[in-house]
Design a protein around this motif. Structure first.
Motif, mmCIF file in Angstrom:
data_model
loop_
_atom_site.group_PDB
_atom_site.id
_atom_site.type_symbol
_atom_site.label_atom_id
_atom_site.label_comp_id
_atom_site.label_asym_id
_atom_site.label_seq_id
_atom_site.Cartn_x
_atom_site.Cartn_y
_atom_site.Cartn_z
ATOM 1 N N ALA A 38 0.824 -1.219 0.000
ATOM 2 C CA ALA A 38 0.000 0.000 0.000
ATOM 3 C C ALA A 38 0.851 1.259 0.000
ATOM 4 O O ALA A 38 0.507 2.243 -0.672
ATOM 5 C CB ALA A 38 -0.938 -0.003 1.204
ATOM 6 N N VAL A 39 1.975 1.263 0.732
ATOM 7 C CA VAL A 39 2.780 2.490 0.811
ATOM 8 C C VAL A 39 3.540 2.763 -0.479
ATOM 9 O O VAL A 39 4.074 3.866 -0.655
ATOM 10 C CB VAL A 39 3.765 2.447 2.009
ATOM 11 C CG1 VAL A 39 3.018 2.407 3.320
ATOM 12 C CG2 VAL A 39 4.735 1.282 1.890
ATOM 13 N N THR A 40 3.603 1.780 -1.393
ATOM 14 C CA THR A 40 4.227 2.042 -2.693
ATOM 15 C C THR A 40 3.207 2.189 -3.815
ATOM 16 O O THR A 40 3.561 2.632 -4.908
ATOM 17 C CB THR A 40 5.212 0.915 -3.071
ATOM 18 O OG1 THR A 40 4.552 -0.352 -3.033
ATOM 19 C CG2 THR A 40 6.390 0.885 -2.105
ATOM 20 N N SER A 41 1.943 1.831 -3.567
ATOM 21 C CA SER A 41 0.928 1.934 -4.624
ATOM 22 C C SER A 41 -0.061 3.073 -4.407
ATOM 23 O O SER A 41 -0.832 3.393 -5.317
ATOM 24 C CB SER A 41 0.161 0.609 -4.752
ATOM 25 O OG SER A 41 -0.536 0.300 -3.575
ATOM 26 N N PHE A 42 -0.051 3.719 -3.233
ATOM 27 C CA PHE A 42 -1.004 4.798 -3.011
ATOM 28 C C PHE A 42 -0.832 5.981 -3.963
ATOM 29 O O PHE A 42 -1.801 6.731 -4.191
ATOM 30 C CB PHE A 42 -0.950 5.288 -1.550
ATOM 31 C CG PHE A 42 0.144 6.264 -1.239
ATOM 32 C CD1 PHE A 42 -0.054 7.630 -1.379
ATOM 33 C CD2 PHE A 42 1.394 5.823 -0.808
ATOM 34 C CE1 PHE A 42 0.954 8.534 -1.092
ATOM 35 C CE2 PHE A 42 2.402 6.720 -0.517
ATOM 36 C CZ PHE A 42 2.184 8.086 -0.663
ATOM 37 N N PRO A 43 0.369 6.227 -4.561
ATOM 38 C CA PRO A 43 0.457 7.345 -5.520
ATOM 39 C C PRO A 43 -0.522 7.246 -6.683
ATOM 40 O O PRO A 43 -0.922 8.271 -7.238
ATOM 41 C CB PRO A 43 1.910 7.284 -5.997
ATOM 42 C CG PRO A 43 2.658 6.723 -4.832
ATOM 43 C CD PRO A 43 1.724 5.689 -4.256
ATOM 44 N N TYR A 44 -0.922 6.025 -7.091
ATOM 45 C CA TYR A 44 -1.894 5.900 -8.175
ATOM 46 C C TYR A 44 -3.207 6.588 -7.794
ATOM 47 O O TYR A 44 -3.744 7.410 -8.547
ATOM 48 C CB TYR A 44 -2.162 4.422 -8.489
ATOM 49 C CG TYR A 44 -0.983 3.696 -9.067
ATOM 50 C CD1 TYR A 44 -0.601 3.899 -10.393
ATOM 51 C CD2 TYR A 44 -0.248 2.790 -8.311
ATOM 52 C CE1 TYR A 44 0.481 3.227 -10.936
ATOM 53 C CE2 TYR A 44 0.835 2.111 -8.850
ATOM 54 C CZ TYR A 44 1.197 2.336 -10.154
ATOM 55 O OH TYR A 44 2.269 1.675 -10.690
ATOM 56 N N THR A 45 -3.738 6.234 -6.619
ATOM 57 C CA THR A 45 -4.991 6.847 -6.170
ATOM 58 C C THR A 45 -4.803 8.342 -5.927
ATOM 59 O O THR A 45 -5.703 9.145 -6.206
ATOM 60 C CB THR A 45 -5.482 6.157 -4.890
ATOM 61 O OG1 THR A 45 -5.555 4.739 -5.112
ATOM 62 C CG2 THR A 45 -6.853 6.657 -4.478
ATOM 63 N N PHE A 46 -3.634 8.717 -5.412
ATOM 64 C CA PHE A 46 -3.344 10.133 -5.174
ATOM 65 C C PHE A 46 -3.446 10.936 -6.460
ATOM 66 O O PHE A 46 -4.076 12.006 -6.496
ATOM 67 C CB PHE A 46 -1.955 10.278 -4.557
ATOM 68 C CG PHE A 46 -1.483 11.698 -4.445
ATOM 69 C CD1 PHE A 46 -1.806 12.462 -3.339
ATOM 70 C CD2 PHE A 46 -0.724 12.277 -5.451
ATOM 71 C CE1 PHE A 46 -1.383 13.784 -3.231
ATOM 72 C CE2 PHE A 46 -0.292 13.585 -5.357
ATOM 73 C CZ PHE A 46 -0.625 14.337 -4.247
ATOM 74 N N VAL A 47 -2.832 10.448 -7.522
ATOM 75 C CA VAL A 47 -2.809 11.209 -8.778
ATOM 76 C C VAL A 47 -4.205 11.280 -9.393
ATOM 77 O O VAL A 47 -4.629 12.340 -9.864
ATOM 78 C CB VAL A 47 -1.798 10.579 -9.760
ATOM 79 C CG1 VAL A 47 -1.909 11.239 -11.122
ATOM 80 C CG2 VAL A 47 -0.387 10.732 -9.231
ATOM 81 N N PHE A 48 -4.931 10.161 -9.402
ATOM 82 C CA PHE A 48 -6.293 10.183 -9.930
ATOM 83 C C PHE A 48 -7.137 11.206 -9.168
ATOM 84 O O PHE A 48 -7.865 12.010 -9.752
ATOM 85 C CB PHE A 48 -6.928 8.799 -9.808
ATOM 86 C CG PHE A 48 -6.617 7.880 -10.944
ATOM 87 C CD1 PHE A 48 -7.515 7.705 -11.970
ATOM 88 C CD2 PHE A 48 -5.425 7.182 -10.995
ATOM 89 C CE1 PHE A 48 -7.239 6.849 -13.027
ATOM 90 C CE2 PHE A 48 -5.129 6.327 -12.033
ATOM 91 C CZ PHE A 48 -6.045 6.159 -13.065
ATOM 92 N N THR A 49 -7.049 11.159 -7.840
ATOM 93 C CA THR A 49 -7.894 12.014 -7.010
ATOM 94 C C THR A 49 -7.493 13.488 -7.104
ATOM 95 O O THR A 49 -8.348 14.370 -7.255
ATOM 96 C CB THR A 49 -7.843 11.558 -5.546
ATOM 97 O OG1 THR A 49 -8.164 10.163 -5.468
ATOM 98 C CG2 THR A 49 -8.820 12.332 -4.689
ATOM 99 N N SER A 50 -6.199 13.762 -7.004
ATOM 100 C CA SER A 50 -5.754 15.160 -7.059
ATOM 101 C C SER A 50 -6.030 15.776 -8.421
ATOM 102 O O SER A 50 -6.395 16.961 -8.518
ATOM 103 C CB SER A 50 -4.263 15.265 -6.709
ATOM 104 O OG SER A 50 -3.468 14.568 -7.649
ATOM 105 N N SER A 51 -5.864 14.998 -9.500
ATOM 106 C CA SER A 51 -6.163 15.520 -10.838
ATOM 107 C C SER A 51 -7.638 15.875 -10.961
ATOM 108 O O SER A 51 -7.997 16.895 -11.561
ATOM 109 C CB SER A 51 -5.775 14.491 -11.900
ATOM 110 O OG SER A 51 -4.392 14.233 -11.876
ATOM 111 N N ALA A 52 -8.507 15.023 -10.386
ATOM 112 C CA ALA A 52 -9.942 15.314 -10.429
ATOM 113 C C ALA A 52 -10.288 16.521 -9.569
ATOM 114 O O ALA A 52 -11.089 17.377 -9.965
ATOM 115 C CB ALA A 52 -10.728 14.086 -9.976
ATOM 116 N N LEU A 53 -9.706 16.603 -8.380
ATOM 117 C CA LEU A 53 -9.984 17.734 -7.497
ATOM 118 C C LEU A 53 -9.554 19.059 -8.121
ATOM 119 O O LEU A 53 -10.167 20.101 -7.867
ATOM 120 C CB LEU A 53 -9.272 17.531 -6.155
ATOM 121 C CG LEU A 53 -9.903 16.511 -5.207
ATOM 122 C CD1 LEU A 53 -8.958 16.197 -4.053
ATOM 123 C CD2 LEU A 53 -11.231 17.016 -4.671
#
Length: 552
Positions: A147-162
């Motif tokens: 999880a600590v190496t794969s969370f950037p995927y969700t981060f980028v999707f979410t921040s780009s949408a926000l």
């Protein structure tokens, strides 16, 4: 026309044939080649094999949920609030993204190994207890590491949408008396739910397809996941037909989840509904901004600070267990790898040569295919684009088994050669190169090529003298985007590598089995330094966070 036929043949060789051969092998008897379902009965008639599949699903769900807990608050804080230190947190998220999962797993083994890990040693020193409280060799430990190496995927999707959501609806909620937390939960996050779910799906797929971290943590913990079970099928005697049958459900799950992710993102629930782009104002958190910053630092500590500190300590230590002291410092681990150990030097050379050749091959082929597709030079050209993107939905471990089934045996007999590794890597990362090439071509007006043709020049002259100079920056970026993951690829390399073609990722795995953590850490540092240097060059060419943005 001959050139285009050659391109079609290359795509069939690289993409279509290995997948078809994988499916055919799953339905063949090993000795006679006759049709059978026995491979599926053998693969899924064993309770241990079924348990490995269930373990993979548990791992995927756990990683997806934990990664979203890390990523969504960070993305919201960086995109929508006045939290301090946002550039630094973004940099740390990028650092987590470029850290190979198996290297992070090694760092966490040094941190939370039973009794010997640094966190357990600190606990024992502070409390005087008989045993430590952390055990990385568990399903919970594996979920944390991935999880600590794969969370950037969700981060980028979410921040780009926000970044696309205006503040108008939040302002309306605040005017009606809603507090910040309620507004975020009831207004802001629902608008970006499709992006969050898309990131969760990517994290899930990343988790179930990984080999390195599960092999380092799950096997010592005496449980299997699908990837480690597939690896065991390759122990003597090799059971390629059974491995092919066992990998088909993983392929089916991956295709289904990618289809679901595309459907969800296609709704674009985060788009503005006001008819025009509104202003995006930062939310003032007051004293809570420091609480949010503390949470961000905690996530960065788990993903980057702690594992990297122990890896650096081990890399420069005579014996990592002796701790931080001047008499324990040494450069011998690096000297051993770069000077003394011939095999290590060859492994490092292999890694960067194979990655470089892979990047050139992938970019060259993808540019040619993208040109054919964008200019519609042959009928059904979109099929070629689909074949270029298809490896994106094929887990690396499944693709490697397909290559083994297709090209390991005569007449080609490529198993263990540099050729099969380069071909496998090229296929694995072809979607990245194709996406970059297609995007670059869409930005160039075809009229420039037509002018060359009108003046008597050939199509190839127009490509060489007009297109390629205009695409230099884009192609250089694509080369870097392929080169970096190729240097650290393990899931496919572990199945295709031979005694003389070892790469860094495989050597790191072998060293971990030997327990040689000092040399292992030094080799990992070399790989990280090379990755950071290449990533820095990429950021100069393309812009900040170029790897994160291009892979979404």
């Amino acid at each position: 026309m001959l050139v285009w036929l050659i391109l079609i043949g290359l795509l069939v060789f690289l993409v279509l044939n290995p997948i078809l051969r994988l499916i055919v092998s799953s339905l063949q008897q090993a000795d006679t080649g006759r049709f059978t379902l026995e491979n599926y009965r053998a693969a899924y008639g064993n309770i241990r094999h079924l348990q490995a599949l269930l373990n993979s699903l548990e791992l995927g769900v756990g990683v997806a949920l934990l990664a979203s807990c890390f990523a969504v608050p960070l993305a919201w804080a960086i995109s929508r609030t006045d939290m301090p230190g946002k550039p630094f947190i973004r940099l740390m998220v990028f650092a987590a993204f470029v850290t190979p999962p198996y290297l992070g797993a090694i760092g966490w083994i040094l941190l939370a190994g039973p009794n010997s890990g640094w966190l357990n040693k600190a606990w024992l020193a502070l409390t005087g207890a008989d045993h430590g409280i952390f055990n990385i060799y568990s399903m919970a430990g594996l979920i944390l590491v991935v999880a600590v190496t794969s969370f950037p995927y969700t981060f980028v999707f979410t921040s780009s949408a926000l970044d696309l959501v205006s503040s108008e609806m939040e302002d309306a909620a605040n005017i009606l008396g809603s507090r910040t937390l309620r507004t975020t939960l009831r207004v802001t996050l629902p608008l970006v739910t499709p992006a969050i779910i898309g990131g969760i799906i990517i994290s899930f797929l990343e988790a179930i397809a990984l080999f390195g971290a599960p092999a380092l943590i799950a096997l010592p913990a005496r449980f299997n996941v699908v990837s480690t079970q597939l690896w065991q099928f390759f122990e003597y005697p090799v059971r390629i037909e059974e491995a092919a049958a066992y990998s088909i459900p993983l392929l089916a799950i991956t295709v289904l989840m990618f289809w679901l992710q595309r459907r969800i993102l296609g709704r674009r629930g985060y788009a503005s509904v006001s008819g025009k782009g509104g202003e995006r104002r930062m939310i003032a958190l007051g004293p809570w901004r420091w609480v949010m910053f503390g949470y961000a630092l905690l996530v960065c500590a788990l993903s980057v600070f702690l594992p990297m500190i122990v890896l650096l300590q081990a890399a420069f230590a005579k014996a990592w267990g002796r701790g931080f002291s001047l008499d324990n410092l040494t450069l011998h681990n690096f000297y051993y790898l770069l000077v003394e150990q011939t095999q290590a030097k060859q492994t490092i050379l292999n890694t960067f040569v194979y990655a470089g050749v892979t990047a050139v091959a992938a970019v060259s082929l993808s540019l040619a295919i993208a040109y054919v597709v964008s200019r519609k030079l042959v009928p059904w050209s979109n099929v070629l684009g689909f074949l270029c993107i298809a490896p994106f939905v094929i887990p690396g471990i499944v693709l490697a088994i397909g290559f083994y089934a297709a090209y390991a045996s005569p007449p080609l007999a490529l198993y263990g050669t540099a050729t099969i590794l380069i071909l496998g890597f090229t296929t694995r990362f072809l979607p990245i190169a194709y996406t970059s090439s297609a995007a670059g071509l869409r930005s160039i007006n075809p009229e420039m090529e037509e002018a060359v043709r009108i003046l008597g020049g050939s199509r190839f002259l127009a490509i060489r003298r007009v297109l390629i100079p205009l695409l230099k920056k884009s192609l250089a970026g694509a080369w870097i985007l392929v080169f970096i993951p190729a240097t650290r690829e393990l899931s496919s390399a572990i199945f295709l590598v031979g005694p003389n073609t070892r790469v860094i990722s495989v050597m790191l795995f072998d060293l971990s089995e030997e327990g040689n953590f000092e040399v292992l850490a030094a080799l990992g540092v070399i790989l990280l330094i090379a990755t950071i240097v290449i990533a820095a060059i990429g950021s100069k060419l393309i812009g900040r966070d170029f790897m994160l943005r291009r892979n979404t």
